[in-house]
Design a protein around this motif. Structure first.
Motif: not given
Length: 256
Positions: A9-11, A143-144, A177-180, A205-206
């Protein structure tokens, strides 16, 4: 594995973020290079003859520049481009959810993928040009989503999400998804994105999941674990960018 996904993800964010500060030409070159490498990975995985590989590369580049020139010089064709993007996304989803389809067994598979990737490349350029902030948000949120879904899945996952990708769980996806949603709400409250953009970002996310599953489906059909080993320790470019191939074009369409 969690560390590997975080590094991936960082990449991606490290690669993409500087593009926000460059001109469109550099963005086009980077995007085309990535998608051309994906065409190369698919052709290599199918053990395609060299001549067919060259034809696939030519078809990809020819379609992209034809559509780019058409869109750039004739604004009236914008609607036509959007219809092409919608058709491409519909085809991807049709392939994903139609269990009886045998699209990998046809000799035209690589040609079809080359054309679809050229349309996706153009859609990414259009989104980048239209709204760079939203483009970066899509990259970051995807990425998250990937990292958090894997983390939550390992900790709390019990129910398999799809047989296409056995390690993905419903619990992991819901919690990610809740985090997003939380990140999007915070960004909206801080006026970093508009209310319309926040609603659009909720779809990321979906559709990122659909992109990931579509690539997993292709790899299962080809009987390979990674699309290639071009990125040491992280697989191939298709492995790293699969989630964006559907979510970014969809965001562009929703932005209209």
């Amino acid at each position: 594995m969690i560390k590997k996904r975080i590094l991936s993800s960082l990449f991606l964010i490290t690669i993409i973020t500087p593009l926000l500060f460059v001109n469109n030409l550099i963005f086009i070159l980077v995007t085309l290079s990535i998608h051309l490498l994906i065409v190369h990975e698919l052709s290599t995985a199918r053990k395609t003859p060299l001549l067919h590989k060259i034809l696939s590369y030519s078809l990809f580049l020819g379609c992209f520049f034809s559509l780019f020139t058409l869109q750039h010089h004739h604004s009236a064709t914008t609607q036509f481009i959007h219809i092409l993007i919608l058709a491409t996304m519909t085809l991807f989803l049709f392939e994903l959810f139609n269990k009886k389809i045998s699209f990998l067994n046809t000799r035209y598979f690589l040609a079809k993928q080359s054309i679809l990737l050229s349309i996706i490349s153009l859609s990414m350029l259009l989104l980048f040009t239209k709204n760079k902030v939203l483009f970066l948000y899509c990259i970051a949120l995807t990425a998250i989503t990937d990292s958090s879904a894997y983390f939550f899945g390992k900790k709390f996952g019990k129910t398999q999400l799809s047989p296409i990708s056995p390690k993905k769980t419903i619990e992991g996806f819901i919690l990610s998804y809740l985090t997003i949603i939380g990140i999007i709400l915070l960004s909206t409250l801080c006026n970093l994105v508009t209310h319309k953009e926040s609603v659009i970002l909720c779809s990321v996310p979906l559709f990122a999941l659909f992109g990931d599953l579509h690539e997993s489906l292709i790899k299962r059909k080809l009987k390979i674990k990674d699309s290639s080993n071009l990125i040491p320790g992280h697989g191939g470019f298709y492995d790293r960018f699969d989630s964006y191939l559907i979510c970014l074009p969809v965001v562009l369409l929703l932005l209209q």
